[in-house]
Design an enzyme around this catalytic site. Structure first.
Site, PDB file in Angstrom:
ATOM      1  CG  HIS A   1      59.125  64.825  68.552  1.00 45.53           C
ATOM      2  ND1 HIS A   1      58.950  63.976  69.631  1.00 45.53           N
ATOM      3  CD2 HIS A   1      58.425  64.263  67.517  1.00 45.53           C
ATOM      4  CE1 HIS A   1      58.205  62.926  69.255  1.00 45.53           C
ATOM      5  NE2 HIS A   1      57.876  63.089  67.986  1.00 45.53           N
TER       6      HIS A   1
ATOM      7  CE1 TYR B   1      62.029  65.652  62.759  1.00 48.73           C
ATOM      8  CE2 TYR B   1      60.820  65.344  64.802  1.00 48.73           C
ATOM      9  CZ  TYR B   1      60.826  65.551  63.436  1.00 48.73           C
ATOM     10  OH  TYR B   1      59.637  65.655  62.754  1.00 48.73           O
TER      11      TYR B   1
ATOM     12  CE  LYS C   1      60.688  69.122  62.142  1.00 45.92           C
ATOM     13  NZ  LYS C   1      60.458  69.511  60.735  1.00 45.92           N
TER      14      LYS C   1
ATOM     15  CB  SER D   1      51.001  60.540  65.532  1.00 45.28           C
ATOM     16  OG  SER D   1      51.670  60.735  66.759  1.00 45.28           O
TER      17      SER D   1
HETATM   18  C1  15L Z   1      57.187  63.592  64.391  1.00 40.24           C
HETATM   19  O1  15L Z   1      57.444  64.774  64.321  1.00 40.24           O
HETATM   20  C2  15L Z   1      57.949  62.613  63.581  1.00 40.24           C
HETATM   21  O2  15L Z   1      58.276  63.120  62.294  1.00 40.24           O
HETATM   22  C3  15L Z   1      57.256  61.284  63.442  1.00 40.24           C
HETATM   23  O3  15L Z   1      58.238  60.352  63.050  1.00 40.24           O
HETATM   24  C4  15L Z   1      56.586  60.852  64.766  1.00 40.24           C
HETATM   25  O4  15L Z   1      57.558  60.623  65.751  1.00 40.24           O
HETATM   26  C5  15L Z   1      55.641  61.924  65.249  1.00 40.24           C
HETATM   27  O5  15L Z   1      56.318  63.155  65.353  1.00 40.24           O
HETATM   28  C6  15L Z   1      55.019  61.576  66.606  1.00 40.24           C
HETATM   29  O6  15L Z   1      55.296  62.237  67.600  1.00 40.24           O
HETATM   30  O7  15L Z   1      54.230  60.613  66.629  1.00 40.24           O
END
Ligand code: 15L
Length: 268
Positions: free
Chosen positions: A111, A134, A138, A163
């Site tokens: 993300h 979020y 990051k 994921s």
């Molecule tokens: C992530 O970084 C998240 O912590 C998780 O909740 C999912 O959203 C995952 O990425 C994703 O992109 O599937």
């Protein structure tokens, strides 16, 4: 190696803690909650946003590396995300510098670049393009890793995890899945790669339909063995699939996530 794992009771943390111990590493666990049953070795109940508490843990034993997995794994407010991902990373980096821990491996996320339109295989060299607060946090945590590598010569590695789970459960995850075993392989490669300096890699399995370039990980010694394709016949197509395939961040790019950055109550 003796490794401090933060977020060690979480879903990724549990697998990494057990997996690294199975591979002969000495794991020191840290989490907001007590050690799960059956956990061997040292364990600290500490909030990583508290720099004094973090520093005290790191001062207690010589460490070869820190694996920082703690943090809220979902969208939140900007300030909450900043605390969860940036403040914690800063506390650990400062403790690493103060107590000569040479390496920090960080659970970043796809993300951080989630708002990138999905076209060709995504390299790690694209511009930061978060899809959420979020993701913004990051990006900022990755920037801190870069700063501390340049200033203090630490080896700092940002794993942009896709994921994570026992198996892919959506069409998007056939591209973005990271298996438990590959996650341990990835973290161990990050721990043992010779002198990486600051490095970014995508944390996914060897998925036939991968959206992200695995070469930066392979260059560090990460050899994924699993492929989401093995589960493809169990994954049901869904209405959301087309929208989730438009940007690499999938569901996090959707309008339900559009919200004010500062979620203080508005005065009537
Ligand atoms: C992530 O970084 C998240 O912590 C998780 O909740 C999912 O959203 C995952 O990425 C994703 O992109 O599937």
């Amino acid at each position: 190696m003796r490794v401090l794992v933060t977020g060690a009771a979480g879903s990724i943390g549990r697998g990494v803690t057990v997996g690294l111990a199975d591979r002969g590493h000495e794991v020191v666990g840290l989490d907001l909650v007590p050690a799960p049953d059956g956990q061997d070795g040292r364990w600290y109940v500490v909030d990583c946003t508290d720099p004094d508490a973090v520093r005290a843990v790191v001062a207690e034993q010589p460490l070869d590396a820190i694996v920082h997995l703690a943090g809220h794994p979902d969208e939140g407010s900007l300030t909450g995300s900043f605390d969860s991902h940036v403040v914690t990373t800063a506390a650990l980096l400062d403790a690493a510098v103060a107590h000569d821990v040479p390496r920090v491996v960080y659970a970043s996320s796809n993300h951080a670049v989630g708002r990138t339109p999905r076209t060709d295989l995504l390299s790690v060299d694209v511009r930061p393009r978060p899809d959420t607060f979020y993701g913004v946090a990051k990006v900022a945590a990755e920037a801190l890793l870069s700063l501390y590598a340049d200033r203090y010569g630490l080896d700092t590695l940002a794993c942009r995890i896709g994921s994570f789970g026992p198996e892919p459960t959506s069409v998007r995850q056939l591209s973005t899945w990271l298996s438990h075993d590959d996650c341990v392989r990835m973290v161990e490669a990050c721990l043992t790669a010779p002198a990486p300096g600051f490095a970014v890699l995508y944390g996914i399995s060897a998925n036939t339909r991968a959206w992200w370039d695995l070469e930066p990980g392979r260059a560090l010694g990460y050899r994924p063995m699993d492929d989401a394709e093995a589960f493809a016949d169990r994954v049901e197509p869904a209405l959301a699939d087309a929208a989730e395939a438009a940007h690499v961040g999938g569901p996090f790019t959707g309008e339900p996530y559009y919200r004010p950055a500062l979620d203080r109550p508005v005065a009537p």
